[in-house]
Design a protein around this motif. Structure first.
Motif, PDB file in Angstrom:
ATOM      1  N   ASN A  74       0.767  -1.266   0.087  1.00  0.00           N
ATOM      2  CA  ASN A  74      -0.006  -0.189  -0.052  1.00  0.00           C
ATOM      3  C   ASN A  74       0.922   1.191  -0.153  1.00  0.00           C
ATOM      4  OD1 ASN A  74      -2.960  -0.372   0.230  1.00  0.00           O
ATOM      5  ND2 ASN A  74      -2.478  -1.990   1.638  1.00  0.00           N
ATOM      6  N   LEU A  75       1.944   1.248   0.736  1.00  0.00           N
ATOM      7  CA  LEU A  75       2.980   2.432   0.636  1.00  0.00           C
ATOM      8  C   LEU A  75       3.511   2.874  -0.779  1.00  0.00           C
ATOM      9  CD1 LEU A  75       5.075   1.778   3.717  1.00  0.00           C
ATOM     10  CD2 LEU A  75       3.496   3.727   3.412  1.00  0.00           C
ATOM     11  N   GLN A  76       3.803   1.555  -1.484  1.00  0.00           N
ATOM     12  CA  GLN A  76       4.133   1.810  -2.739  1.00  0.00           C
ATOM     13  C   GLN A  76       3.226   2.416  -3.854  1.00  0.00           C
ATOM     14  OE1 GLN A  76       5.798  -2.114  -3.589  1.00  0.00           O
ATOM     15  NE2 GLN A  76       7.435  -1.956  -1.734  1.00  0.00           N
ATOM     16  N   ARG A  77       1.940   2.172  -3.538  1.00  0.00           N
ATOM     17  CA  ARG A  77       1.233   2.134  -4.448  1.00  0.00           C
ATOM     18  C   ARG A  77       0.299   3.795  -3.721  1.00  0.00           C
ATOM     19  NH1 ARG A  77      -1.329  -1.479  -7.644  1.00  0.00           N
ATOM     20  NH2 ARG A  77      -0.339  -3.370  -7.761  1.00  0.00           N
ATOM     21  N   LYS A  78       0.841   4.138  -2.694  1.00  0.00           N
ATOM     22  CA  LYS A  78       0.346   5.568  -2.309  1.00  0.00           C
ATOM     23  C   LYS A  78      -0.994   5.358  -1.909  1.00  0.00           C
ATOM     24  CE  LYS A  78       4.222   8.023  -4.203  1.00  0.00           C
ATOM     25  NZ  LYS A  78       4.654   9.289  -4.959  1.00  0.00           N
ATOM     26  N   GLU A  79      -1.668   4.376  -1.239  1.00  0.00           N
ATOM     27  CA  GLU A  79      -3.081   4.166  -1.415  1.00  0.00           C
ATOM     28  C   GLU A  79      -3.522   4.630   0.101  1.00  0.00           C
ATOM     29  OE1 GLU A  79      -3.936   0.446  -2.474  1.00  0.00           O
ATOM     30  OE2 GLU A  79      -3.983   0.841  -4.697  1.00  0.00           O
ATOM     31  N   LEU A  80      -2.729   4.404   1.107  1.00  0.00           N
ATOM     32  CA  LEU A  80      -3.214   4.648   2.433  1.00  0.00           C
ATOM     33  C   LEU A  80      -3.307   5.897   2.765  1.00  0.00           C
ATOM     34  CD1 LEU A  80      -1.216   1.926   4.422  1.00  0.00           C
ATOM     35  CD2 LEU A  80      -3.815   1.661   3.533  1.00  0.00           C
ATOM     36  N   GLU A  81      -4.565   6.295   3.306  1.00  0.00           N
ATOM     37  CA  GLU A  81      -4.684   7.635   4.011  1.00  0.00           C
ATOM     38  C   GLU A  81      -4.012   7.855   5.097  1.00  0.00           C
ATOM     39  OE1 GLU A  81      -6.161  10.335   2.796  1.00  0.00           O
ATOM     40  OE2 GLU A  81      -6.744   9.053   1.109  1.00  0.00           O
ATOM     41  N   PRO A  82      -3.587   9.002   5.781  1.00  0.00           N
ATOM     42  CA  PRO A  82      -2.911   9.144   6.867  1.00  0.00           C
ATOM     43  C   PRO A  82      -3.244   8.233   7.968  1.00  0.00           C
ATOM     44  CG  PRO A  82      -2.948  11.127   5.662  1.00  0.00           C
ATOM     45  CD  PRO A  82      -3.888  10.518   5.067  1.00  0.00           C
ATOM     46  N   ILE A  83      -4.442   8.558   8.592  1.00  0.00           N
ATOM     47  CA  ILE A  83      -4.998   7.570   9.749  1.00  0.00           C
ATOM     48  C   ILE A  83      -4.925   6.069   9.666  1.00  0.00           C
ATOM     49  CG2 ILE A  83      -6.974   7.169  11.258  1.00  0.00           C
ATOM     50  CD1 ILE A  83      -5.510   9.758  11.876  1.00  0.00           C
ATOM     51  N   GLU A  84      -5.130   5.713   8.503  1.00  0.00           N
ATOM     52  CA  GLU A  84      -5.089   4.284   7.831  1.00  0.00           C
ATOM     53  C   GLU A  84      -3.494   3.961   8.082  1.00  0.00           C
ATOM     54  OE1 GLU A  84      -8.246   3.570   4.514  1.00  0.00           O
ATOM     55  OE2 GLU A  84      -6.445   4.440   4.063  1.00  0.00           O
ATOM     56  N   LEU A  85      -2.673   4.699   7.854  1.00  0.00           N
ATOM     57  CA  LEU A  85      -1.205   4.568   8.003  1.00  0.00           C
ATOM     58  C   LEU A  85      -0.689   4.302   9.379  1.00  0.00           C
ATOM     59  CD1 LEU A  85       1.404   3.798   6.207  1.00  0.00           C
ATOM     60  CD2 LEU A  85       1.819   6.177   6.082  1.00  0.00           C
ATOM     61  N   ALA A  86      -1.340   5.315  10.170  1.00  0.00           N
ATOM     62  CA  ALA A  86      -0.896   5.535  11.682  1.00  0.00           C
ATOM     63  C   ALA A  86      -1.391   4.420  12.150  1.00  0.00           C
ATOM     64  CB  ALA A  86      -1.438   6.730  12.081  1.00  0.00           C
ATOM     65  N   LYS A  87      -2.700   3.971  11.840  1.00  0.00           N
ATOM     66  CA  LYS A  87      -2.996   2.547  12.465  1.00  0.00           C
ATOM     67  C   LYS A  87      -2.323   1.453  12.017  1.00  0.00           C
ATOM     68  CE  LYS A  87      -7.884   4.278  13.210  1.00  0.00           C
ATOM     69  NZ  LYS A  87      -9.276   4.006  12.663  1.00  0.00           N
ATOM     70  N   ALA A  88      -2.027   1.167  10.949  1.00  0.00           N
ATOM     71  CA  ALA A  88      -1.046   0.068  10.448  1.00  0.00           C
ATOM     72  C   ALA A  88       0.351  -0.040  11.176  1.00  0.00           C
ATOM     73  CB  ALA A  88      -0.821   0.480   9.051  1.00  0.00           C
ATOM     74  N   TYR A  89       0.834   1.395  11.235  1.00  0.00           N
ATOM     75  CA  TYR A  89       2.156   1.261  12.056  1.00  0.00           C
ATOM     76  C   TYR A  89       1.985   0.909  13.529  1.00  0.00           C
ATOM     77  CZ  TYR A  89       4.271   3.789   8.339  1.00  0.00           C
ATOM     78  OH  TYR A  89       4.845   4.340   7.192  1.00  0.00           O
TER      79      TYR A  89
END
Length: 268
Positions: A115-130
């Motif tokens: 998802n990072l490579q595709r730049k698909e995640l929104e900031p909060i989605e990314l925060a929750k993933a981390y």
């Protein structure tokens, strides 16, 4: 720790697709199940419409990644939006890369990398993933190495989860730097005012409000209040951008208690 190539998130594992299971393997879309937690929470919107148009025009350029479940079906690892687009378009089969060699504990990491490579995640989605990776006993350093980002980026993104839900719902890729600044503010009253005017404020405005929440007058007021309530004689000396505070601590009163009392006065 293994490195991954940006062109292939699966290269992080250092393995290859199983023999006779190529990217061109066609599987039935109805046999693909979503049982693993996915980093992306929202798959709709303009980008999803663009994906469907691309599939109609050019076909599927990147196969989804699945793992056989042993009962004739497949568990999805990567490609939730691609699968959803195929189903919405009424397509019955989809190209898939079958990877039975992938371990359960690696699946979420692969999903995040893709998802990072595709730049698909929104900031909060990314925060929750981390945050989920942190909960899986990964350190900030581990996560930074896994996803190819700086440690400060990981920390900043996770800090977004500390802001109020009202603000979390407003955070986008365009205003994420502003939201990170808000997450660094400790004073509840100042943070509340900023959140109320968040859309209109620039980063510099937020920084100024944060820095002015404890100006010289406020510090002097807090020290004076403490002196009155505890018969203390604390003095404060301001030297340009550096503040030096000399304390004369009353007998039996510990420094930690003094600080707690000052914070209490400030909140009052």
């Amino acid at each position: 720790m293994a490195k991954f190539e940006l062109k292939d998130p699966l290269s992080w594992l250092g393995g290859k697709a199983e023999e006779n299971k190529t990217d061109k393997t066609e599987i039935e879309t109805e046999k693909v199940k979503i049982i693993y937690s996915q980093p992306r929470e929202n798959i709709g919107g303009r980008e999803f419409d663009e994906l469907m148009n691309s599939i109609k025009t050019h076909g599927l350029l990147e196969p989804i990644v699945v793992k056989e479940d042993g009962g004739g079906n497949y568990n999805l690892i990567c490609g939730e939006r691609r699968l959803a687009a195929f189903r919405q378009l009424g397509l019955k089969t989809i190209k898939a890369n079958i990877r039975n060699d992938i371990k359960e504990e690696d699946i979420f990491i692969i999903q995040i990398i893709e998802n990072l490579q595709r730049k698909e995640l929104e900031p909060i989605e990314l925060a929750k993933a981390y945050k989920k990776l942190l909960d899986k006993n990964k350190t900030i350093r581990d996560i930074a190495s896994l996803v190819g980002k700086s440690k400060s980026h990981i920390s900043d993104m996770i800090s977004l989860l500390s802001v109020e839900n009202d603000l979390q719902g407003k955070i986008t890729k365009k205003n994420v730097r502003k939201a990170i600044e808000v997450s660094r503010i400790d004073e509840a009253k100042v943070k509340k005012e900023i959140i109320k005017d968040f859309d209109e404020l620039h980063i510099k405005d937020i920084q100024n409000k944060k820095n002015s929440s404890l100006d010289n007058d406020n510090i002097t007021y807090l020290i004076n209040r403490f002196n009155e309530e505890h018969s203390s004689k604390m003095s404060v000396l301001f030297l340009k951008k550096m503040t030096s505070i000399t304390l004369k601590i009353p007998s039996g009163l510990k420094t930690e208690k003094i600080l707690k009392q000052i914070i209490k006065i400030k909140e009052d």
